[in-house]
Design a protein around this motif. Structure first.
Motif, short mmCIF file in Angstrom:
data_model
loop_
_atom_site.label_atom_id
_atom_site.label_comp_id
_atom_site.label_asym_id
_atom_site.label_seq_id
_atom_site.Cartn_x
_atom_site.Cartn_y
_atom_site.Cartn_z
N VAL A 171 26.14 27.32 44.11
CA VAL A 171 26.17 26.46 45.18
C VAL A 171 27.30 25.33 44.86
O VAL A 171 27.15 24.98 43.65
CB VAL A 171 24.98 25.68 45.54
CG1 VAL A 171 25.22 24.61 46.73
CG2 VAL A 171 23.77 26.77 46.00
N LYS A 172 28.37 25.09 45.83
CA LYS A 172 29.36 24.23 45.34
C LYS A 172 28.77 22.65 45.58
O LYS A 172 28.17 22.23 44.60
CB LYS A 172 30.49 24.57 46.24
CG LYS A 172 31.39 25.75 45.76
CD LYS A 172 32.77 25.71 46.56
CE LYS A 172 33.67 27.22 46.13
NZ LYS A 172 34.82 27.06 46.91
N SER A 173 29.34 22.04 46.61
CA SER A 173 29.10 20.64 46.62
C SER A 173 27.89 20.10 47.31
O SER A 173 27.73 18.78 47.20
CB SER A 173 30.61 19.81 46.72
OG SER A 173 30.90 20.52 48.11
N ALA A 174 27.62 20.86 48.24
CA ALA A 174 26.70 20.22 48.98
C ALA A 174 25.28 21.16 49.25
O ALA A 174 25.45 22.33 49.18
CB ALA A 174 27.06 20.19 50.69
N PRO A 175 24.09 20.50 49.24
CA PRO A 175 22.90 21.27 49.06
C PRO A 175 23.08 22.12 50.32
O PRO A 175 23.31 22.00 51.42
CB PRO A 175 21.92 20.22 49.36
CG PRO A 175 22.33 18.83 48.97
CD PRO A 175 23.99 18.79 49.43
N PHE A 218 18.69 24.66 48.11
CA PHE A 218 19.48 24.67 47.05
C PHE A 218 20.32 23.86 46.51
O PHE A 218 21.47 23.47 47.31
CB PHE A 218 20.17 26.08 46.98
CG PHE A 218 18.96 27.21 46.95
CD1 PHE A 218 18.57 27.82 45.87
CD2 PHE A 218 18.63 27.75 48.27
CE1 PHE A 218 17.73 28.98 46.05
CE2 PHE A 218 18.04 28.91 48.28
CZ PHE A 218 17.20 29.34 46.95
N GLU A 219 20.41 22.88 45.45
CA GLU A 219 21.13 21.66 45.16
C GLU A 219 22.65 22.31 44.57
O GLU A 219 22.64 23.47 44.27
CB GLU A 219 20.49 21.08 44.23
CG GLU A 219 19.24 20.53 44.53
CD GLU A 219 19.50 19.33 45.85
OE1 GLU A 219 20.51 18.62 45.92
OE2 GLU A 219 18.78 19.05 46.60
N PRO A 220 23.39 21.67 44.67
CA PRO A 220 24.86 21.87 43.99
C PRO A 220 24.87 22.29 42.46
O PRO A 220 23.96 21.70 41.75
CB PRO A 220 25.77 20.57 44.09
CG PRO A 220 25.34 20.03 45.27
CD PRO A 220 23.56 20.28 45.22
N GLY A 221 25.21 23.37 42.04
CA GLY A 221 25.41 23.95 40.52
C GLY A 221 24.23 24.95 40.53
O GLY A 221 24.04 25.56 39.51
N THR A 222 23.33 25.06 41.45
CA THR A 222 22.14 25.90 41.40
C THR A 222 22.95 27.55 41.59
O THR A 222 23.53 27.84 42.69
CB THR A 222 21.32 25.89 42.63
OG1 THR A 222 20.77 24.54 42.42
CG2 THR A 222 20.07 26.87 42.54
N GLU A 223 22.62 28.42 40.77
CA GLU A 223 22.87 29.91 41.06
C GLU A 223 21.76 30.71 41.77
O GLU A 223 20.63 30.38 41.55
CB GLU A 223 22.95 30.51 39.71
CG GLU A 223 24.22 29.91 38.79
CD GLU A 223 24.45 30.73 37.40
OE1 GLU A 223 23.84 31.66 37.41
OE2 GLU A 223 25.12 30.05 36.62
N GLU A 249 30.42 29.38 45.09
CA GLU A 249 31.39 29.88 44.14
C GLU A 249 31.01 31.40 43.71
O GLU A 249 29.79 31.49 43.18
CB GLU A 249 31.38 29.14 42.80
CG GLU A 249 32.33 29.61 41.62
CD GLU A 249 32.17 28.99 40.44
OE1 GLU A 249 32.56 29.16 39.43
OE2 GLU A 249 31.64 27.52 40.72
N LEU A 250 31.77 32.51 44.04
CA LEU A 250 31.39 33.82 43.56
C LEU A 250 31.12 33.96 41.90
O LEU A 250 32.12 33.68 41.16
CB LEU A 250 32.24 34.87 44.12
CG LEU A 250 31.78 36.11 43.78
CD1 LEU A 250 30.42 36.52 44.57
CD2 LEU A 250 33.02 37.03 44.47
N ILE A 251 29.95 34.50 41.59
CA ILE A 251 29.69 34.75 40.23
C ILE A 251 29.97 36.24 40.05
O ILE A 251 30.45 36.69 38.93
CB ILE A 251 28.11 34.17 39.50
CG1 ILE A 251 28.20 32.59 39.74
CG2 ILE A 251 28.11 34.58 38.06
CD1 ILE A 251 26.89 31.94 39.57
#
Length: 66
Positions: A5-9, A17-22, A36-38
């Motif tokens: 997840v980029k910048s917004a929940p 899902f909060e920003p930074g969560t995979e 962001e695609l992993i």
């Protein structure tokens, strides 16, 4: 698809899902502005099926005619 997840929940599948969560999502829900695609599993399947196809040859040792 495995994404971050980029910048917004966001909400997906009834969860927040909060920003930074995979997380793993369906390809149809991917939006570049949100994620962001992993890892793209469909890409791996394509690579594996192409490798399998290349490994198969006809009896003469040539390529398969499609």
């Amino acid at each position: 698809m495995r994404v971050r997840v980029k910048s917004a929940p966001i909400r997906y599948g009834g969860k927040r899902f909060e920003p930074g969560t995979e997380m793993t999502i369906s390809k149809e829900y991917f939006e570049g502005i949100l994620f962001e695609l992993i890892e793209d599993e469909s890409n791996e399947e394509t690579v594996e099926s192409e490798a399998a196809r290349e490994a198969i040859v006809d009896e003469d040792g040539g390529e398969i005619d499609e």
